[in-house]
Motif scaffolding. Structure first.
Motif, PDB file in Angstrom:
ATOM      1  N   ASN A  69      27.987  46.409  39.647  1.00 49.38           N
ATOM      2  CA  ASN A  69      28.180  47.778  39.174  1.00 49.38           C
ATOM      3  C   ASN A  69      28.804  47.760  37.788  1.00 49.38           C
ATOM      4  OD1 ASN A  69      28.412  50.263  41.598  1.00 49.38           O
ATOM      5  ND2 ASN A  69      27.850  48.193  42.137  1.00 49.38           N
ATOM      6  N   ILE A  70      28.321  48.618  36.918  1.00 49.32           N
ATOM      7  CA  ILE A  70      28.969  48.894  35.643  1.00 49.32           C
ATOM      8  C   ILE A  70      29.193  50.399  35.570  1.00 49.32           C
ATOM      9  CG2 ILE A  70      28.742  48.868  33.130  1.00 49.32           C
ATOM     10  CD1 ILE A  70      27.068  46.361  33.395  1.00 49.32           C
ATOM     11  N   GLY A  71      30.428  50.805  35.321  1.00 51.70           N
ATOM     12  CA  GLY A  71      30.745  52.222  35.266  1.00 51.70           C
ATOM     13  C   GLY A  71      31.337  52.613  33.924  1.00 51.70           C
ATOM     14  N   LEU A  72      30.983  53.806  33.443  1.00 51.96           N
ATOM     15  CA  LEU A  72      31.515  54.357  32.200  1.00 51.96           C
ATOM     16  C   LEU A  72      31.904  55.803  32.435  1.00 51.96           C
ATOM     17  CD1 LEU A  72      28.817  52.984  29.717  1.00 51.96           C
ATOM     18  CD2 LEU A  72      31.131  52.086  30.030  1.00 51.96           C
ATOM     19  N   GLY A  73      33.110  56.184  31.984  1.00 49.91           N
ATOM     20  CA  GLY A  73      33.569  57.546  32.228  1.00 49.91           C
ATOM     21  C   GLY A  73      34.315  58.136  31.053  1.00 49.91           C
ATOM     22  N   LEU A  74      34.390  59.443  31.039  1.00 47.80           N
ATOM     23  CA  LEU A  74      35.144  60.175  30.025  1.00 47.80           C
ATOM     24  C   LEU A  74      35.856  61.340  30.696  1.00 47.80           C
ATOM     25  CD1 LEU A  74      35.967  61.035  27.149  1.00 47.80           C
ATOM     26  CD2 LEU A  74      33.767  62.222  26.964  1.00 47.80           C
ATOM     27  N   GLU A  82      40.420  60.233  27.770  1.00 47.88           N
ATOM     28  CA  GLU A  82      40.483  58.938  28.430  1.00 47.88           C
ATOM     29  C   GLU A  82      39.070  58.407  28.635  1.00 47.88           C
ATOM     30  OE1 GLU A  82      42.044  56.782  32.569  1.00 47.88           O
ATOM     31  OE2 GLU A  82      42.119  58.970  32.353  1.00 47.88           O
ATOM     32  N   TYR A  83      38.797  57.237  28.077  1.00 44.75           N
ATOM     33  CA  TYR A  83      37.522  56.563  28.253  1.00 44.75           C
ATOM     34  C   TYR A  83      37.740  55.432  29.265  1.00 44.75           C
ATOM     35  CZ  TYR A  83      36.326  59.023  23.948  1.00 44.75           C
ATOM     36  OH  TYR A  83      36.098  59.995  22.993  1.00 44.75           O
ATOM     37  N   THR A  84      36.959  55.420  30.317  1.00 43.47           N
ATOM     38  CA  THR A  84      37.127  54.403  31.348  1.00 43.47           C
ATOM     39  C   THR A  84      35.872  53.542  31.453  1.00 43.47           C
ATOM     40  OG1 THR A  84      36.344  55.935  33.064  1.00 43.47           O
ATOM     41  CG2 THR A  84      38.721  55.810  32.694  1.00 43.47           C
ATOM     42  N   ALA A  85      36.081  52.328  31.890  1.00 46.35           N
ATOM     43  CA  ALA A  85      34.969  51.406  32.114  1.00 46.35           C
ATOM     44  C   ALA A  85      35.350  50.482  33.260  1.00 46.35           C
ATOM     45  CB  ALA A  85      34.658  50.605  30.853  1.00 46.35           C
ATOM     46  N   LEU A  99      33.094  42.204  50.504  1.00 40.29           N
ATOM     47  CA  LEU A  99      34.182  41.841  49.598  1.00 40.29           C
ATOM     48  C   LEU A  99      33.862  42.343  48.194  1.00 40.29           C
ATOM     49  CD1 LEU A  99      34.822  38.144  50.729  1.00 40.29           C
ATOM     50  CD2 LEU A  99      36.025  40.208  51.507  1.00 40.29           C
ATOM     51  N   GLU A 100      34.922  42.550  47.401  1.00 43.79           N
ATOM     52  CA  GLU A 100      34.709  43.111  46.061  1.00 43.79           C
ATOM     53  C   GLU A 100      35.773  42.626  45.091  1.00 43.79           C
ATOM     54  OE1 GLU A 100      33.769  47.486  45.395  1.00 43.79           O
ATOM     55  OE2 GLU A 100      35.789  47.390  44.549  1.00 43.79           O
ATOM     56  N   ILE A 101      35.346  42.400  43.858  1.00 40.69           N
ATOM     57  CA  ILE A 101      36.242  42.135  42.732  1.00 40.69           C
ATOM     58  C   ILE A 101      35.905  43.151  41.641  1.00 40.69           C
ATOM     59  CG2 ILE A 101      36.958  40.474  40.975  1.00 40.69           C
ATOM     60  CD1 ILE A 101      36.058  38.240  42.843  1.00 40.69           C
ATOM     61  N   GLU A 102      36.937  43.777  41.064  1.00 38.63           N
ATOM     62  CA  GLU A 102      36.695  44.812  40.054  1.00 38.63           C
ATOM     63  C   GLU A 102      37.701  44.691  38.912  1.00 38.63           C
ATOM     64  OE1 GLU A 102      37.166  49.640  39.604  1.00 38.63           O
ATOM     65  OE2 GLU A 102      36.381  48.864  41.501  1.00 38.63           O
ATOM     66  N   LEU A 103      37.219  44.942  37.693  1.00 40.73           N
ATOM     67  CA  LEU A 103      38.064  45.013  36.505  1.00 40.73           C
ATOM     68  C   LEU A 103      37.923  46.419  35.905  1.00 40.73           C
ATOM     69  CD1 LEU A 103      37.205  41.597  34.796  1.00 40.73           C
ATOM     70  CD2 LEU A 103      39.172  42.120  36.258  1.00 40.73           C
ATOM     71  N   PRO A 104      38.922  47.298  36.087  1.00 40.78           N
ATOM     72  CA  PRO A 104      38.858  48.648  35.515  1.00 40.78           C
ATOM     73  C   PRO A 104      39.662  48.752  34.206  1.00 40.78           C
ATOM     74  CG  PRO A 104      40.476  48.572  37.301  1.00 40.78           C
ATOM     75  CD  PRO A 104      39.978  47.161  37.095  1.00 40.78           C
ATOM     76  N   PHE A 105      39.059  49.346  33.185  1.00 39.43           N
ATOM     77  CA  PHE A 105      39.689  49.513  31.883  1.00 39.43           C
ATOM     78  C   PHE A 105      39.927  50.995  31.598  1.00 39.43           C
ATOM     79  CE2 PHE A 105      37.336  45.590  31.730  1.00 39.43           C
ATOM     80  CZ  PHE A 105      38.089  44.726  30.940  1.00 39.43           C
ATOM     81  N   SER A 106      40.971  51.297  30.805  1.00 36.72           N
ATOM     82  CA  SER A 106      41.227  52.657  30.327  1.00 36.72           C
ATOM     83  C   SER A 106      41.566  52.602  28.840  1.00 36.72           C
ATOM     84  CB  SER A 106      42.382  53.312  31.089  1.00 36.72           C
ATOM     85  OG  SER A 106      42.024  53.576  32.430  1.00 36.72           O
ATOM     86  N   LYS A 115      49.765  63.552  18.661  1.00 37.17           N
ATOM     87  CA  LYS A 115      49.198  62.250  18.999  1.00 37.17           C
ATOM     88  C   LYS A 115      49.907  61.572  20.180  1.00 37.17           C
ATOM     89  CE  LYS A 115      47.397  61.350  14.361  1.00 37.17           C
ATOM     90  NZ  LYS A 115      47.324  60.396  13.230  1.00 37.17           N
ATOM     91  N   VAL A 116      50.128  62.332  21.229  1.00 35.90           N
ATOM     92  CA  VAL A 116      50.747  61.803  22.438  1.00 35.90           C
ATOM     93  C   VAL A 116      49.650  61.349  23.399  1.00 35.90           C
ATOM     94  CG1 VAL A 116      52.197  62.314  24.433  1.00 35.90           C
ATOM     95  CG2 VAL A 116      52.774  63.260  22.198  1.00 35.90           C
ATOM     96  N   ALA A 117      49.619  60.053  23.696  1.00 33.04           N
ATOM     97  CA  ALA A 117      48.615  59.514  24.608  1.00 33.04           C
ATOM     98  C   ALA A 117      49.142  58.218  25.214  1.00 33.04           C
ATOM     99  CB  ALA A 117      47.301  59.252  23.877  1.00 33.04           C
ATOM    100  N   PRO A 118      48.734  57.905  26.442  1.00 37.15           N
ATOM    101  CA  PRO A 118      49.131  56.621  27.038  1.00 37.15           C
ATOM    102  C   PRO A 118      48.535  55.457  26.252  1.00 37.15           C
ATOM    103  CG  PRO A 118      48.272  58.148  28.690  1.00 37.15           C
ATOM    104  CD  PRO A 118      47.952  58.736  27.354  1.00 37.15           C
ATOM    105  N   SER A 119      49.059  54.261  26.509  1.00 40.04           N
ATOM    106  CA  SER A 119      48.548  53.061  25.844  1.00 40.04           C
ATOM    107  C   SER A 119      47.351  52.513  26.607  1.00 40.04           C
ATOM    108  CB  SER A 119      49.646  51.994  25.766  1.00 40.04           C
ATOM    109  OG  SER A 119      50.730  52.447  24.979  1.00 40.04           O
ATOM    110  N   SER A 120      46.361  52.030  25.890  1.00 38.13           N
ATOM    111  CA  SER A 120      45.145  51.498  26.501  1.00 38.13           C
ATOM    112  C   SER A 120      45.444  50.174  27.200  1.00 38.13           C
ATOM    113  CB  SER A 120      44.079  51.288  25.432  1.00 38.13           C
ATOM    114  OG  SER A 120      43.792  52.510  24.771  1.00 38.13           O
ATOM    115  N   ASN A 121      44.674  49.900  28.256  1.00 37.34           N
ATOM    116  CA  ASN A 121      44.910  48.654  28.993  1.00 37.34           C
ATOM    117  C   ASN A 121      43.761  48.306  29.926  1.00 37.34           C
ATOM    118  OD1 ASN A 121      45.371  50.725  30.852  1.00 37.34           O
ATOM    119  ND2 ASN A 121      46.953  49.581  31.941  1.00 37.34           N
ATOM    120  N   LEU A 122      43.787  47.044  30.354  1.00 42.53           N
ATOM    121  CA  LEU A 122      43.038  46.626  31.532  1.00 42.53           C
ATOM    122  C   LEU A 122      43.933  46.993  32.697  1.00 42.53           C
ATOM    123  CD1 LEU A 122      40.941  45.076  33.241  1.00 42.53           C
ATOM    124  CD2 LEU A 122      42.104  42.953  32.574  1.00 42.53           C
TER     125      LEU A 122
END
Length: 284
Positions: A69-74, A82-85, A99-106, A115-122
């Motif tokens: 699966n590849i996911g992309l969100g806004l 917030e851009y997610t992947a 079973l599942e392994i996932e890497l979610p990014f924001s 300019k108040v926003a959370p910090s980007s991360n894995l």
């Protein structure tokens, strides 16, 4: 008289053609369901899988099944976007177990002047398992239990400055799904999430109750439907309604499109999500 006979003949032909088309659609749907459920043992009931809060693997998973699966969100928030992947791999090492392994990014981008926003991360390293303990062809019903464990990570800007791991999330869950006839599918996904923060050793508990209903097109895996994603957190209630559709674009390639409409979330506005699903062929 001739006109009357012609009119009656045309009516009978139209009725016959319509009945034949309905019969053909019913046959195609029956054949498709039969291929999914009876092609091999053990028994597996065809269920529509939600696109946003997706399952670890199909209910009643069979050994050898796998999926990428590849996911992309806004998500549009009040002061930032917030851009997610996500990248996700799921497989069934034995019958009934997924079973599942996932890497979610924001990735966050401020939209206001301050300019108040959370910090980007894995966000985390995510590991999960799901076991279907009940599969009934007679009642067109499947049930499963599962567990998700997340190792939460620090923001990109703090790499090398603070601890790489910031906490754990423990998330047991229960799933029940039932198909109503050949086309309508319902599903309930629920469970608590315990967030353990390493900084102060605090634990925050929330409950998720996700309910879904889908209509699957006869003879295909295409569907339209809606998810109701509900969360209870320290007396606060949030719900997002997610209309969605899934379309097969190749034999083993599916695309899912989701729109999120918040009902009672203070900061979040409209959102969108796209999921690309690839199922490699496996030996039976």
């Amino acid at each position: 008289m001739k006109n009357d006979i012609l009119f009656i003949t045309m009516c009978l032909f139209t009725i016959s053609t319509t009945a034949q088309q309905k019969e053909d659609n019913g046959k195609r749907d029956s054949v498709y369901i039969h291929e999914i459920e009876h092609d091999k043992l053990p028994v597996k009931v065809l269920h529509a899988e939600p696109l946003y809060i997706d399952l670890i693997r199909d209910l009643g998973a069979r050994k050898g099944e796998k999926e990428w699966n590849i996911g992309l969100g806004l998500t549009d928030n009040n002061t930032y976007d917030e851009y997610t992947a996500l990248i996700e791999y799921e497989w069934a090492p034995i019958d009934r177990l997924g079973l599942e392994i996932e890497l979610p990014f924001s990735i966050y981008y401020p939209t206001s002047n301050d300019k108040v926003a959370p910090s980007s991360n894995l966000n985390s390293f995510k590991f999960a398992g799901q076991y279907s303990f009940y599969v009934s062809e007679k009642y067109q019903t499947s049930m499963a239990i599962g567990y998700i464990h997340e190792l939460e990570l620090t923001e990109f800007s703090k790499y090398g400055k603070e601890s790489f791991l910031t906490g754990n999330v423990y998330n047991p869950f229960f799933i029940a799904a039932r198909r109503l006839g050949s086309n309508f599918h319902t599903l309930l996904y629920t469970g608590p999430a315990f967030k353990h923060h390493f900084a102060d050793q605090s634990i925050n508990t929330s409950w998720q109750i996700n309910s879904n209903i889908h209509y699957m097109m006869s003879g295909t895996r295409n569907f339209v439907g809606v998810e109701f994603n509900k969360e209870f957190n320290s007396g606060d209630f949030d719900m997002i309604v997610r209309p969605q559709m899934r379309v097969g674009i190749a034999d083993n390639l599916i695309i899912g499109i989701v729109v999120g409409v918040p009902i009672s979330r203070e900061n979040e506005r409209l959102s969108s999500f796209l999921r690309l699903i690839y199922e490699p062929k496996h030996k039976t």
